[in-house]
Design an enzyme around this catalytic site. Structure first.
Site, PDB file in Angstrom:
ATOM      1  N   ASP A   1      -2.315   1.746   2.339  1.00 57.51           N
ATOM      2  CA  ASP A   1      -1.066   1.378   1.662  1.00 57.51           C
ATOM      3  C   ASP A   1      -0.218   0.470   2.533  1.00 57.51           C
ATOM      4  OD1 ASP A   1      -0.778   2.353  -0.919  1.00 57.51           O
ATOM      5  OD2 ASP A   1      -0.141   4.350  -0.268  1.00 57.51           O
TER       6      ASP A   1
ATOM      7  N   GLU B   1       2.318  -1.615  -4.370  1.00 58.60           N
ATOM      8  CA  GLU B   1       2.847  -1.111  -5.641  1.00 58.60           C
ATOM      9  C   GLU B   1       3.583  -2.206  -6.406  1.00 58.60           C
ATOM     10  OE1 GLU B   1       5.320   2.326  -4.922  1.00 58.60           O
ATOM     11  OE2 GLU B   1       3.725   3.396  -3.859  1.00 58.60           O
TER      12      GLU B   1
ATOM     13  N   LYS C   1      -3.399  -1.679  -0.290  1.00 57.71           N
ATOM     14  CA  LYS C   1      -2.858  -1.360  -1.620  1.00 57.71           C
ATOM     15  C   LYS C   1      -1.364  -1.622  -1.603  1.00 57.71           C
ATOM     16  CE  LYS C   1      -2.342   3.101  -3.317  1.00 57.71           C
ATOM     17  NZ  LYS C   1      -0.878   3.155  -3.526  1.00 57.71           N
TER      18      LYS C   1
ATOM     19  N   GLU D   1      -0.765   5.669 -12.051  1.00 59.37           N
ATOM     20  CA  GLU D   1      -0.213   6.982 -11.695  1.00 59.37           C
ATOM     21  C   GLU D   1       0.723   7.508 -12.774  1.00 59.37           C
ATOM     22  OE1 GLU D   1       1.234   7.355  -7.687  1.00 59.37           O
ATOM     23  OE2 GLU D   1       2.178   9.304  -8.080  1.00 59.37           O
TER      24      GLU D   1
ATOM     25  N   ASP E   1       0.678   6.070   1.766  1.00 59.40           N
ATOM     26  CA  ASP E   1       1.982   6.270   2.408  1.00 59.40           C
ATOM     27  C   ASP E   1       2.550   7.638   2.033  1.00 59.40           C
ATOM     28  OD1 ASP E   1       2.646   5.682  -0.199  1.00 59.40           O
ATOM     29  OD2 ASP E   1       4.049   4.054   0.280  1.00 59.40           O
ATOM     30  N   SER E   2       1.773   8.413   1.232  1.00 56.65           N
ATOM     31  CA  SER E   2       2.107   9.826   1.021  1.00 56.65           C
ATOM     32  C   SER E   2       2.017  10.583   2.345  1.00 56.65           C
ATOM     33  CB  SER E   2       1.169  10.458  -0.016  1.00 56.65           C
ATOM     34  OG  SER E   2      -0.178  10.176   0.295  1.00 56.65           O
TER      35      SER E   2
HETATM   36  O1  KIV Z   1       0.268   7.256  -1.176  1.00 61.39           O
HETATM   37  C1  KIV Z   1      -0.586   7.790  -1.896  1.00 61.39           C
HETATM   38  O2  KIV Z   1      -1.150   8.836  -1.584  1.00 61.39           O
HETATM   39  C2  KIV Z   1      -0.916   7.141  -3.162  1.00 61.39           C
HETATM   40  C3  KIV Z   1      -1.767   7.896  -4.143  1.00 61.39           C
HETATM   41  C4  KIV Z   1      -1.031   9.037  -4.699  1.00 61.39           C
HETATM   42  C5  KIV Z   1      -2.308   7.019  -5.193  1.00 61.39           C
HETATM   43  O3  KIV Z   1      -0.504   6.053  -3.387  1.00 61.39           O
END
Ligand code: KIV
Length: 277
Positions: A96, A128, A126, A195, A57-58
């Protein structure tokens, strides 16, 4: 790797699976993870031997220009994941679950995970958090969807922290992280992102649990490493935390190339006869 006794590595597998990454951990073969958000980049990263493509989600930061990851929607993650899946033949594709797509609890989390799996063809999701999301992890895993956990600096909670500084430096938070890691493993996570935590703590957690740990700003003792590909390739250079190593300065290559193009157009050097009909 050609001999039967070699540890499992990139050349030994056609598609990396959750089982492959577990085997890599057991054979002490570090797992290389990069983020991807689009077809063309996914294709390049996949062919270069990345084991896991994380549709992070980056994307909110590097694709959309938002300050945090919070604005990302499930629809947007589905779109990015579809593009990445089309560009990858070999890597395990993990997507994510964005902020607001699982925080209501197991039912919402499962619904979101099923959407990702059905509409994108990705291989895992994934999310969090620790103890508070453990039941959600259990529910998703029970439905047959592999889940990667994410502890330490969890960007979806940035307004809780108020800062992007290193997490779990105090003993109480480090202790909570140790418990969360064990809880996520028990809930069925197949791997765990750590992280921006002290390297010694990441090492301790990696030894205490038996699933692969993937570090970002967590030192060298984790079972694998992940970076945001835009950071690693030098496409976005305004973000300069110490854990980023730049493997290229694509920003400079692109700027040079575009300046040359603009120059050629202005001076009518482009196109020439061989580029015309
Ligand atoms: O969203 C993302 O890119 C991440 C990584 C930095 C682990 O969760």
């Amino acid at each position: 790797m050609s001999s039967g006794s070699s540890p499992p590595g990139p050349a030994d597998v056609s598609r990396v699976t959750t089982k492959t990454v577990q085997e890599m951990r057991e054979a002490d073969v570090p797992i290389a993870v990069l983020t991807a958000y689009d077809y063309t980049s996914a294709r390049l990263l996949d062919r270069a031997g990345v084991d896991v493509l994380l549709v992070g989600d980056s994307a909110a930061n590097v694709m959309a220009g938002h300050e945090t990851t919070l604005p990302m929607t499930l629809d947007q993650m589905v779109y990015h994941a579809q593009c990445v899946v089309r560009g990858s033949d070999r890597a395990l594709v993990v997507v994510d679950l964005p902020f607001g797509s699982y925080q209501e609890g197991p039912k919402e989390g499962l619904r979101s995970a099923i959407r990702i799996m059905k509409e994108t063809g990705a291989h895992a999701v994934k999310l969090e958090g620790g103890e508070p999301v453990a039941e959600t992890v259990e529910r998703i895993v029970t439905a047959g969807v592999p889940v990667m956990g994410h502890l330490g600096l969890t960007p979806q909670s940035i307004y809780n922290y108020g800062t992007y500084q290193v997490r779990a430096q105090e003993e109480a938070e480090a202790d909570q992280l140790r418990r969360d890691a064990e809880r996520l493993e028990a809930a069925g996570c197949f791997a765990l992102v750590l992280e921006k935590i002290p390297a010694a703590l990441a090492k301790e957690v990696s030894e205490a649990i038996s699933i692969p740990t993937i570090g970002i700003g967590a030192g060298a003792a984790t079972d694998g490493q992940v970076l945001v590909s835009h950071d690693a390739l030098g496409l976005s250079t305004d973000f300069e935390p110490r854990f980023v190593r730049r493997y290229a300065r694509l920003d400079e290559h692109i700027t040079d190339a575009v300046e040359e193009y603009v120059d050629d157009v202005r001076s009518r050097r482009f196109p020439d006869d061989s580029e015309s009909y």
